[in-house]
Design an enzyme around this catalytic site. Structure first.
Site, PDB file in Angstrom:
ATOM      1  N   TRP A   1       0.909  -1.214  -0.015  1.00 29.25           N
ATOM      2  CA  TRP A   1       0.171   0.070  -0.020  1.00 29.25           C
ATOM      3  C   TRP A   1       0.982   1.219  -0.109  1.00 29.25           C
ATOM      4  O   TRP A   1       0.518   2.331  -0.793  1.00 29.25           O
ATOM      5  CB  TRP A   1      -0.752  -0.117   1.311  1.00 29.25           C
ATOM      6  CG  TRP A   1      -1.798   1.194   1.527  1.00 29.25           C
ATOM      7  CD1 TRP A   1      -2.942   1.212   0.739  1.00 29.25           C
ATOM      8  CD2 TRP A   1      -1.413   2.462   2.075  1.00 29.25           C
ATOM      9  NE1 TRP A   1      -3.612   2.759   1.183  1.00 29.25           N
ATOM     10  CE2 TRP A   1      -2.559   3.234   1.999  1.00 29.25           C
ATOM     11  CE3 TRP A   1       0.053   3.009   2.786  1.00 29.25           C
ATOM     12  CZ2 TRP A   1      -2.440   4.820   2.233  1.00 29.25           C
ATOM     13  CZ3 TRP A   1      -0.280   4.167   3.187  1.00 29.25           C
ATOM     14  CH2 TRP A   1      -1.410   5.091   3.110  1.00 29.25           C
ATOM     15  N   HIS A   2       2.071   1.087   0.767  1.00 24.43           N
ATOM     16  CA  HIS A   2       2.963   2.258   0.863  1.00 24.43           C
ATOM     17  C   HIS A   2       3.486   2.718  -0.511  1.00 24.43           C
ATOM     18  O   HIS A   2       3.995   3.860  -0.682  1.00 24.43           O
ATOM     19  CB  HIS A   2       3.917   2.091   1.967  1.00 24.43           C
ATOM     20  CG  HIS A   2       3.317   2.401   3.479  1.00 24.43           C
ATOM     21  ND1 HIS A   2       2.608   1.398   3.736  1.00 24.43           N
ATOM     22  CD2 HIS A   2       3.245   3.542   4.062  1.00 24.43           C
ATOM     23  CE1 HIS A   2       2.331   1.789   5.211  1.00 24.43           C
ATOM     24  NE2 HIS A   2       2.785   3.066   5.147  1.00 24.43           N
ATOM     25  N   GLY A   3       3.831   1.679  -1.254  1.00 31.95           N
ATOM     26  CA  GLY A   3       4.398   2.284  -2.680  1.00 31.95           C
ATOM     27  C   GLY A   3       4.728   0.988  -3.433  1.00 31.95           C
ATOM     28  O   GLY A   3       5.053  -0.088  -3.002  1.00 31.95           O
TER      29      GLY A   3
ATOM     30  N   PHE B   1       2.282   8.494  -0.888  1.00 30.16           N
ATOM     31  CA  PHE B   1       1.647   7.157  -0.867  1.00 30.16           C
ATOM     32  C   PHE B   1       0.084   7.201  -1.166  1.00 30.16           C
ATOM     33  O   PHE B   1      -0.404   6.312  -1.296  1.00 30.16           O
ATOM     34  CB  PHE B   1       1.764   6.642   0.376  1.00 30.16           C
ATOM     35  CG  PHE B   1       3.332   6.601   0.834  1.00 30.16           C
ATOM     36  CD1 PHE B   1       4.476   6.062   0.055  1.00 30.16           C
ATOM     37  CD2 PHE B   1       3.810   6.976   2.061  1.00 30.16           C
ATOM     38  CE1 PHE B   1       5.743   5.990   0.261  1.00 30.16           C
ATOM     39  CE2 PHE B   1       5.143   6.716   2.491  1.00 30.16           C
ATOM     40  CZ  PHE B   1       6.219   6.451   1.582  1.00 30.16           C
TER      41      PHE B   1
END
Length: 478
Positions: free
Chosen positions: A325-327, A478
């Site tokens: 989800w963060h990248g 993000f």
């Protein structure tokens, strides 16, 4: 528009005055002003991406209305899938298209086959990961019958686009925030003052702590081959405080700003670096995302129930998805996997809910054993942050190998005493305020007025004295 910009300093008072000039009975008009201000706030970055917010808003509003009148189970599932495919499809395209394409080509190259495909020059829309999950919470809760669908499009638009938390959270549940847009809101002086204190502390964390730590973290990470292990440790420490000050600072400003307008947002950080194990850390770090994954992914998959194999699967899945989800980078996936490994012994030993209280609460002195646990948990977290900060996996592994070299026991080449003193002061205030919603909530309130205002003026002065170039918040990417 950045919270730490002159633009926002002008924008906020204008919206605040216009908002409270509207009579409290005119709820729809207040909500309409919020929608207009929020779209202006987002368009200040890039007006072209307003269309994505509008699309998510229209789709989920329409799905909610249709769910209210649809009893067929298959039709309701189809409507839910429409929301999931549209929202996750947009997120996946803008955030992960190039990542999957590059890895798809690389996998074929590994077996000697060459594919010709071009990546797209995509700009990641600011906040898309946040408002996508926020709108999905509405659709999923309506589908499950936990929330009645709204027919007030203006209120729903305000819920999706509410500018204080639009681009970096907290990720609000529809059950918690949406009903607040139906209620009459009157100006509350004490609530507004409390909000201003939280904004001030958030700005201090961002400008004084995070931005100054960022200068040295960037210097060390970008030139890690040239520094000793002790300096690399300092670089990892500086990044740890950078990301905490940056992200929790944003959350404080968002929550405090919302309070100025009569809204209560969810707490997003609860002093995570004072955690005694990694499970407690994840109950205190980015709370709105952790609980979102828990409620909408982990528990539906079976959670901690069932066989050991099922527990292992669910734990790794939740942390890997959180990392992804963060990248779109393998560094984030490894960061998630490493946290899962930290978590597993606690889960298997049924000790993952051992520390539910606040360390040293109710005036009790902290025990030596608790201090050791805090330092150990912090050390493990700092090590994991190396993967989060590194440019790629090769960089991360070289960085860690550099830490665990003979030069670890040498004197650091970089030792910014002023920043280290600021960090010490920051930790003292955070520790003293750890039982409150934010560190400055009660800190100094019992002092006489002159001392209290001297504290606030000192913090404001620090913003100008230690503040440098206006820097974007980390979680905007993000």
């Amino acid at each position: 528009m950045l919270f730490n910009s002159i633009d926002f300093v002008v924008f906020l008072p204008i919206v605040f005055i216009l908002y409270w000039l509207i009579p409290k009975e005119k709820i729809k008009l207040q909500n309409l002003l919020i929608v207009g201000a929020s779209y202006f706030f987002y368009a200040w970055w890039d007006w072209r991406y307003l269309g994505l917010i509008l699309l998510s808003t229209f789709v989920d509003y329409a799905v909610g209305v249709r769910l209210a009148s649809t009893k067929s189970r298959s039709s309701r599932k189809a409507l839910l899938w429409v929301s999931l495919l549209v929202n996750l499809g947009l997120l996946g395209f803008f955030k992960y298209y190039n990542f999957f394409l590059e890895n798809f080509i690389a996998s074929f190259s590994f077996f000697g086959a060459e594919l010709n495909a071009s990546s797209l020059n995509l700009i990641l829309p600011v906040g898309i990961s946040f408002y996508t999950f926020q709108t999905l919470s509405y659709t999923i809760d309506v589908y499950k019958g936990k929330l009645d669908p709204t027919r007030d499009f203006i209120a729903f638009s305000a819920f999706v686009s509410f500018f204080p938390q639009l681009v970096a959270g907290p990720i609000e549940r529809a059950t918690q925030l949406l009903p607040q847009f139906y209620q009459s809101r009157s100006f509350d002086y004490s609530k507004a003052v409390d909000g201003l204190r939280q904004i001030l502390w958030g700005l201090f964390k961002k400008i004084v702590i995070a931005d100054n730590c960022a200068e040295y973290a960037n210097l060390i990470f970008n030139n890690s081959d040239h520094y000793s292990g002790s300096t690399l440790v300092l670089g990892a420490l500086f990044f740890s405080f950078q990301i905490y000050g940056d992200f929790s600072g944003y959350s404080d400003i968002a929550i405090g700003t919302a309070r100025l307008f009569g809204f209560n947002l969810s707490r997003n950080f609860a002093f995570p670096y004072f955690s005694r194990d990694i499970a407690e850390f994840w109950r205190r770090w980015h709370i709105s995302l952790s609980t979102w994954f828990r409620d909408y992914l982990y528990i539906p998959l079976g959670g901690s129930r069932g066989s050991i194999a099922l527990k292992l699967r669910n734990t790794f899945l939740i942390f890997l998805v959180s990392g992804f989800w963060h990248g779109a980078n393998w560094t984030f996936i490894i960061w998630g996997a490493l946290n899962a490994l930290y978590f597993l012994p606690l889960l298997l030993g049924q000790r993952n809910r051992k520390h539910l209280d606040i360390v040293g609460s109710n005036g009790n002195p902290i025990k030596l054993k608790e201090l050791f646990k805090i330092l150990l948990t912090f050390g493990l977290t700092v090590l994991a942050w190396v993967f989060f900060r590194a440019e790629n996996l090769e960089h991360a592994f070289h960085y860690i190998l550099g830490i665990f070299s003979a030069s670890l026991f040498s004197l650091p080449e970089i030792l910014p005493k002023t920043i280290l003193l600021l960090l010490a002061l920051f930790l003292v205030i955070e520790w003293l305020g750890r039982e409150d919603q934010f560190a400055l909530q009660q800190f100094g309130l019992k002092w006489n007025k002159s001392l209290r205002y001297a504290l606030y003026l000192s913090l404001i002065a620090a913003l100008f004295w230690f503040g440098g170039k206006e820097q974007q918040f980390i979680y905007f990417q993000f």
